[in-house]
Design an enzyme around this catalytic site. Structure first.
Site, PDB file in Angstrom:
ATOM      1  N   SER A  21      31.744 -10.373  60.178  1.00  0.00           N
ATOM      2  CA  SER A  21      32.834 -10.759  61.088  1.00  0.00           C
ATOM      3  C   SER A  21      32.791 -12.264  61.344  1.00  0.00           C
ATOM      4  O   SER A  21      31.766 -12.912  61.105  1.00  0.00           O
ATOM      5  CB  SER A  21      32.655 -10.008  62.422  1.00  0.00           C
ATOM      6  OG  SER A  21      33.369 -10.629  63.456  1.00  0.00           O
TER       7      SER A  21
ATOM      8  N   TYR B  59      29.182  -6.944  70.248  1.00  0.00           N
ATOM      9  CA  TYR B  59      29.751  -6.987  68.892  1.00  0.00           C
ATOM     10  C   TYR B  59      29.220  -8.199  68.132  1.00  0.00           C
ATOM     11  O   TYR B  59      28.791  -8.094  66.977  1.00  0.00           O
ATOM     12  CB  TYR B  59      31.270  -7.049  69.015  1.00  0.00           C
ATOM     13  CG  TYR B  59      32.040  -6.985  67.727  1.00  0.00           C
ATOM     14  CD1 TYR B  59      32.508  -8.139  67.112  1.00  0.00           C
ATOM     15  CD2 TYR B  59      32.332  -5.764  67.125  1.00  0.00           C
ATOM     16  CE1 TYR B  59      33.237  -8.087  65.936  1.00  0.00           C
ATOM     17  CE2 TYR B  59      33.076  -5.703  65.948  1.00  0.00           C
ATOM     18  CZ  TYR B  59      33.520  -6.876  65.369  1.00  0.00           C
ATOM     19  OH  TYR B  59      34.244  -6.821  64.186  1.00  0.00           O
TER      20      TYR B  59
HETATM   21  P1  NAP Z   1      39.156   0.389  62.896  1.00  0.00           P
HETATM   22  O1  NAP Z   1      40.604   0.342  62.570  1.00  0.00           O
HETATM   23  O2  NAP Z   1      38.728   0.588  64.311  1.00  0.00           O
HETATM   24  O3  NAP Z   1      38.437   1.502  61.965  1.00  0.00           O
HETATM   25  C1  NAP Z   1      37.065   1.692  62.140  1.00  0.00           C
HETATM   26  C2  NAP Z   1      36.705   2.925  61.346  1.00  0.00           C
HETATM   27  O4  NAP Z   1      35.315   3.191  61.557  1.00  0.00           O
HETATM   28  C3  NAP Z   1      37.482   4.149  61.824  1.00  0.00           C
HETATM   29  O5  NAP Z   1      37.815   4.975  60.724  1.00  0.00           O
HETATM   30  C4  NAP Z   1      36.462   4.837  62.713  1.00  0.00           C
HETATM   31  O6  NAP Z   1      36.628   6.227  62.785  1.00  0.00           O
HETATM   32  C5  NAP Z   1      35.183   4.562  61.940  1.00  0.00           C
HETATM   33  N1  NAP Z   1      33.994   4.776  62.779  1.00  0.00           N
HETATM   34  C6  NAP Z   1      33.732   4.240  63.987  1.00  0.00           C
HETATM   35  N2  NAP Z   1      32.554   4.692  64.442  1.00  0.00           N
HETATM   36  C7  NAP Z   1      32.066   5.544  63.495  1.00  0.00           C
HETATM   37  C8  NAP Z   1      30.883   6.340  63.370  1.00  0.00           C
HETATM   38  N3  NAP Z   1      29.952   6.376  64.339  1.00  0.00           N
HETATM   39  N4  NAP Z   1      30.722   7.095  62.264  1.00  0.00           N
HETATM   40  C9  NAP Z   1      31.667   7.097  61.284  1.00  0.00           C
HETATM   41  N5  NAP Z   1      32.813   6.371  61.328  1.00  0.00           N
HETATM   42  C10 NAP Z   1      32.990   5.601  62.433  1.00  0.00           C
HETATM   43  O7  NAP Z   1      38.465  -0.957  62.431  1.00  0.00           O
HETATM   44  P2  NAP Z   1      38.859  -2.007  61.304  1.00  0.00           P
HETATM   45  O8  NAP Z   1      39.622  -3.122  61.929  1.00  0.00           O
HETATM   46  O9  NAP Z   1      39.391  -1.297  60.100  1.00  0.00           O
HETATM   47  O10 NAP Z   1      37.398  -2.571  61.021  1.00  0.00           O
HETATM   48  C11 NAP Z   1      36.579  -2.028  60.010  1.00  0.00           C
HETATM   49  C12 NAP Z   1      35.338  -2.897  59.976  1.00  0.00           C
HETATM   50  O11 NAP Z   1      35.723  -4.273  59.841  1.00  0.00           O
HETATM   51  C13 NAP Z   1      34.513  -2.829  61.260  1.00  0.00           C
HETATM   52  O12 NAP Z   1      33.137  -2.923  60.937  1.00  0.00           O
HETATM   53  C14 NAP Z   1      34.947  -4.084  62.029  1.00  0.00           C
HETATM   54  O13 NAP Z   1      33.934  -4.518  62.925  1.00  0.00           O
HETATM   55  C15 NAP Z   1      35.130  -5.044  60.908  1.00  0.00           C
HETATM   56  N6  NAP Z   1      35.999  -6.184  61.180  1.00  0.00           N
HETATM   57  C16 NAP Z   1      37.270  -6.002  61.603  1.00  0.00           C
HETATM   58  C17 NAP Z   1      38.072  -7.138  61.791  1.00  0.00           C
HETATM   59  C18 NAP Z   1      39.502  -7.042  62.267  1.00  0.00           C
HETATM   60  O14 NAP Z   1      40.057  -8.102  62.641  1.00  0.00           O
HETATM   61  N7  NAP Z   1      40.120  -5.875  62.261  1.00  0.00           N
HETATM   62  C19 NAP Z   1      37.576  -8.403  61.534  1.00  0.00           C
HETATM   63  C20 NAP Z   1      36.239  -8.526  61.142  1.00  0.00           C
HETATM   64  C21 NAP Z   1      35.465  -7.398  60.948  1.00  0.00           C
HETATM   65  P3  NAP Z   1      37.234   6.862  64.145  1.00  0.00           P
HETATM   66  O15 NAP Z   1      38.684   6.567  64.144  1.00  0.00           O
HETATM   67  O16 NAP Z   1      36.920   8.326  64.042  1.00  0.00           O
HETATM   68  O17 NAP Z   1      36.506   6.208  65.309  1.00  0.00           O
HETATM   69  C1  GCO Z   2      37.877  -9.834  68.845  1.00  0.00           C
HETATM   70  C2  GCO Z   2      38.258  -9.253  67.516  1.00  0.00           C
HETATM   71  C3  GCO Z   2      37.311  -9.775  66.449  1.00  0.00           C
HETATM   72  C4  GCO Z   2      37.690  -9.181  65.118  1.00  0.00           C
HETATM   73  C5  GCO Z   2      36.803  -9.668  64.048  1.00  0.00           C
HETATM   74  C6  GCO Z   2      36.923 -11.132  63.814  1.00  0.00           C
HETATM   75  O1  GCO Z   2      38.003  -9.126  69.848  1.00  0.00           O
HETATM   76  O2  GCO Z   2      37.489 -11.010  68.844  1.00  0.00           O
HETATM   77  O3  GCO Z   2      38.242  -7.852  67.562  1.00  0.00           O
HETATM   78  O4  GCO Z   2      36.003  -9.457  66.789  1.00  0.00           O
HETATM   79  O5  GCO Z   2      37.593  -7.806  65.161  1.00  0.00           O
HETATM   80  O6  GCO Z   2      35.493  -9.259  64.197  1.00  0.00           O
HETATM   81  O7  GCO Z   2      36.233 -11.421  62.613  1.00  0.00           O
END
Ligand code: NAP
Ligand code: GCO
Length: 267
Positions: free
Chosen positions: A147, A160
């Site tokens: 992230s 986080y």
């Molecule tokens: P999301 O839409 O919240 O999806 C997260 C997924 O993880 C969902 O399918 C959720 O399932 C699953 N999950 C959560 N807890 C779990 C557990 N204990 N066991 C199995 N599955 C679990 O998140 P996203 O935005 O796609 O993010 C995916 C990854 O990218 C995460 O690691 C997040 O930290 C990272 N990330 C996101 C962003 C962003 O801007 N979106 C940026 C940087 C990094 P449920 O629906 O059942 O909870």
């Molecule tokens: C926040 C956002 C971020 C993104 C991502 C950025 O609240 O700042 O959720 O944490 O999810 O991790 O890279």
């Protein structure tokens, strides 16, 4: 060998955790298009079923399993079942993750631990479950979804940021400990991506204006837009392919330039 074959995932089994939707789904979809057999998990059967239907709509016969990635016994059982039913896992994407946006002094220790459990302990548990077979097979790829918060802090995301900072170092440590077995462990550091996880930061305000955080991110991103999950999938295919066999312990930031930019000057 045709040059583009270096980027092929033909014949490989890829496990993407938490990939019923969001970033995980986009990554798994492109890995399937690159030739991989896709396996994914989610906590609830209904989400696994929804995910299977979504993959099918894309013409992908995915394999879905119900598993909470924080439950070591369940993870070991899932990996053993996958090895029996699908094959040894060649590629692991530790994608499942949660966030809690609470000012640190208002966050309970239990809430802090819950985020660390999913975002840091679980990638350790799942990597530990797949590495032995990767060693036996003589190769493996592990991609941890890090992230911006692996590098930067901000208000309300202490747990986080601690988890994602730790995940960057776990990535480097897996590289250090298992590189000699031809296992490459790298991270992808997404910028701000439009998924359910960031939906609260993009909600249109009652007066119809953009969410202040939405405007903030646009001003901090040279690309002047939020990322889409699809922006991450080809970088993930690259890190899962033979094209990246000498890249190890690296976090590839796919952030539209946020980390390089001080932010747009106020007009
Ligand atoms: P999301 O839409 O919240 O999806 C997260 C997924 O993880 C969902 O399918 C959720 O399932 C699953 N999950 C959560 N807890 C779990 C557990 N204990 N066991 C199995 N599955 C679990 O998140 P996203 O935005 O796609 O993010 C995916 C990854 O990218 C995460 O690691 C997040 O930290 C990272 N990330 C996101 C962003 C962003 O801007 N979106 C940026 C940087 C990094 P449920 O629906 O059942 O909870
Ligand atoms: C926040 C956002 C971020 C993104 C991502 C950025 O609240 O700042 O959720 O944490 O999810 O991790 O890279």
């Amino acid at each position: 060998m045709d040059y583009l074959n270096k980027f092929s995932l033909e014949g490989k089994v890829a496990l993407v955790t938490g990939a019923s939707y969001g970033i995980g789904f986009a990554i798994a979809k492109d890995m399937a298009k690159a030739g991989a057999t896709v396996v994914f998990n989610d906590i609830k059967q209904e989400l696994v079923d929804k995910g299977l239907a979504a993959y099918k709509e894309e013409g992908i016969e995915a394999h879905g399993y119900v598993c909470d990635v924080t439950d070591e016994e369940a993870v070991n059982a899932m990996v053993a079942t996958i090895e029996k039913e699908v094959g040894v896992i060649d590629i692991l994407v530790n994608n499942a993750g949660i966030i809690k946006r609470i000012p640190m002094c208002e966050m309970t220790a239990a809430e802090f631990r819950q985020v660390i459990d999913v975002d840091l302990n679980a990638p350790f548990i799942v990597a530990k479950a797949v590495i032995p077979s990767m060693i036996k097979k003589g190769h493996g790829k592990i991609i941890n979804i890090c992230s911006m918060m692996s590098e930067l802090g901000r208000e309300t995301v202490s747990a986080y940021a601690a988890a994602k900072g730790g995940l960057k170092m776990l990535t480097r440590n897996i590289c250090s400990e298992y590189g000699e077995f031809n296992i490459q462990c790298n991270g992808i550091g997404p910028g701000y991506i439009a998924t359910p996880q960031t939906a609260p930061l993009r909600e249109t305000q009652a007066d119809g204006s953009r969410h202040p955080f939405d405007q903030f991110i646009i001003s901090k991103t040279p690309a002047a837009r939020w990322g889409e999950p699809e922006d991450l999938s080809a970088p993930a295919v690259f890190l899962a392919s033979d094209a990246s066999n000498f890249i190890n312990g690296h976090v590839l930031y796919v952030d539209g330039g946020i980390l390089a930019y001080i932010g747009k000057q106020p007009q």
